[in-house]
Motif scaffolding. Structure first.
Motif, PDB file in Angstrom:
ATOM      1  N   ASN A 131       9.085  29.098  12.842  1.00 17.40           N
ATOM      2  CA  ASN A 131       8.489  29.188  14.178  1.00 17.40           C
ATOM      3  C   ASN A 131       8.160  27.784  14.665  1.00 17.40           C
ATOM      4  O   ASN A 131       7.039  27.297  14.493  1.00 17.40           O
ATOM      5  N   PRO A 132       9.129  27.095  15.276  1.00 15.31           N
ATOM      6  CA  PRO A 132       8.895  25.705  15.674  1.00 15.31           C
ATOM      7  C   PRO A 132       7.805  25.539  16.729  1.00 15.31           C
ATOM      8  O   PRO A 132       7.216  24.468  16.855  1.00 15.31           O
ATOM      9  N   GLN A 133       7.500  26.601  17.495  1.00 15.11           N
ATOM     10  CA  GLN A 133       6.442  26.503  18.500  1.00 15.11           C
ATOM     11  C   GLN A 133       5.051  26.580  17.873  1.00 15.11           C
ATOM     12  O   GLN A 133       4.080  26.103  18.452  1.00 15.11           O
ATOM     13  N   GLN A 134       4.951  27.188  16.687  1.00  8.88           N
ATOM     14  CA  GLN A 134       3.638  27.334  16.053  1.00  8.88           C
ATOM     15  C   GLN A 134       3.839  27.436  14.537  1.00  8.88           C
ATOM     16  O   GLN A 134       3.659  28.483  13.939  1.00  8.88           O
ATOM     17  N   ARG A 135       4.197  26.309  13.938  1.00 11.74           N
ATOM     18  CA  ARG A 135       4.470  26.325  12.497  1.00 11.74           C
ATOM     19  C   ARG A 135       3.194  26.546  11.686  1.00 11.74           C
ATOM     20  O   ARG A 135       3.232  27.162  10.628  1.00 11.74           O
TER      21      ARG A 135
END
Length: 374
Positions: A264-268
């Motif tokens: 989840n690159p938006q919320q790692r």
């Protein structure tokens, strides 16, 4: 080994340090990634590619600007003046290649796992130490912004006391020809725990359960359990047969819980101020049984993280260690701790999951086990 002069041209003008010279051994799966990052690094001059399959080496070299190619590490060391060697070959070949490079006075970066056995790993770490050389394990995840932030949050006490770790690394992947799913996937999770947890990875024993439902001859699904300090527990689930890909680790603390979702690159990273609260700290078993439990429901926040390729940080770390003489954050000792757990996993599997001691756990960090390997 080449020597480096002062990095300062004068008191007021800083002169860039001369580039270090390196060769990549292995042009298969991981070698091209290493070669690309070394070629792009201001710290390194990539001077050669080495692979038994010379056509594969030349194909990689052509993408990087006609880098010279050789077929063997002996030919490489005879033909090129290098400061370091980056080894990206199967684990069964690591011991021979690393020992050859170290005995030639070269620093070494080696792909995970460090070696194919703890005995070989001990010899490699002891050889590097005896010759004053850097032996660095390529535990790439430890240089990602997310894991670096995880280390900061855990070791600063922001999560409180660690209560549990639950890690999942599953996907529909190729069954490897030489290792089971534990040796293929678990080194990532184990190296992260060694990097993040205070005191590193040092379980006294492990229990491992594996399954080979396809009849491949090696475990394709596995569960690994071990205890952490203060009666905390860690669980690692690895799987080659899952149609969904999950890369997630949950670290639960007495104050907060950290969730890492690498896909989840938006919320790692997410930090949850939620959990179980005790009205007071119990001191005895009787008090624990009667202590009132409540639930804390607080905020959730996600730390801002920079986006950068971890391998770029890996090759920068290697250069910094060579120039300063300090040990790498994922040095040979870290690789050895991971390797020791993997060997204990293999022993536990042969005993139907019974708890199995981790060799060297009591001596981890003392240097005593390395003395015995010389």
């Amino acid at each position: 080994m080449r020597k480096f002069g002062s990095p300062f041209h004068s008191a007021n003008h800083q002169q860039p340090a001369p580039k270090l010279r390196i060769a990549v051994v292995g042009a298969g799966y991981w070698g091209p990634n290493l070669a690309r990052n070394l070629q792009a690094s201001p710290d390194w001059d990539l001077v050669a590619i080495c692979d038994l399959n010379i056509d594969r080496a030349r194909k990689l070299a052509d993408t990087l600007g006609q880098i010279p190619c050789v077929e063997s590490i002996d030919e490489l060391l005879d033909s090129f003046d290098v400061d370091a060697v980056a080894i990206a070959t199967p684990a069964r070949t690591h011991h021979g290649a690393v020992m050859t490079a170290l005995r030639a006075g070269k620093h070494v970066l080696v792909e995970k796992p460090l070696a194919d056995s703890r005995e070989h790993g001990l010899e490699m770490v002891a050889e590097a130490r005896a010759n004053g050389l850097i032996l660095m394990a390529d535990h790439t995840y430890c240089y990602t912004p997310a894991v670096l932030k995880m280390q900061e949050l855990v070791q600063s006490g922001s999560l409180g006391d660690i209560l549990f770790v639950d890690s999942t690394r599953i996907n529909l992947g190729l069954v490897q020809p030489d290792v089971d799913v534990f040796w293929d996937l678990a080194p990532h999770d184990l190296s992260i725990l060694d990097f993040v947890l205070p005191g590193g990875l040092n379980p006294a024993e492990v229990s491992a359960f594996g399954a080979d439902p396809l009849g491949t001859g090696r475990d394709c699904v596995g569960h690994l359990n071990f205890r952490l300090p203060n009666d905390a527990t860690a669980h690692v689930h690895v799987n080659w047969l899952s149609p969904t890909k999950i890369r997630q680790m949950v670290i639960g603390g007495s104050l907060r819980t950290l969730v890492w979702d690498d896909l989840n690159p938006q919320q790692r990273l997410s930090v949850y101020d939620r959990g179980v609260s005790l009205d007071r700290q119990p001191k005895t078993a009787g008090e624990k049984a009667s202590t009132a439990v409540s639930y804390r429901l607080g905020d959730t926040w996600s730390p801002a993280l920079p986006e950068r390729e971890a391998l770029g940080q890996v090759v920068q770390e290697l250069a910094s260690c060579i120039r300063t003489g300090r040990q790498a954050r994922t040095g040979g000792a870290s690789g050895l701790r991971v390797l020791s757990v993997l060997e204990a996993v293999t022993r536990s599997l042969t005993l139907d999951g019974r708890p199995t001691s981790v060799a060297g756990a009591a001596m981890a960090g003392t240097g005593a086990e390395l003395e015995g390997a010389r």
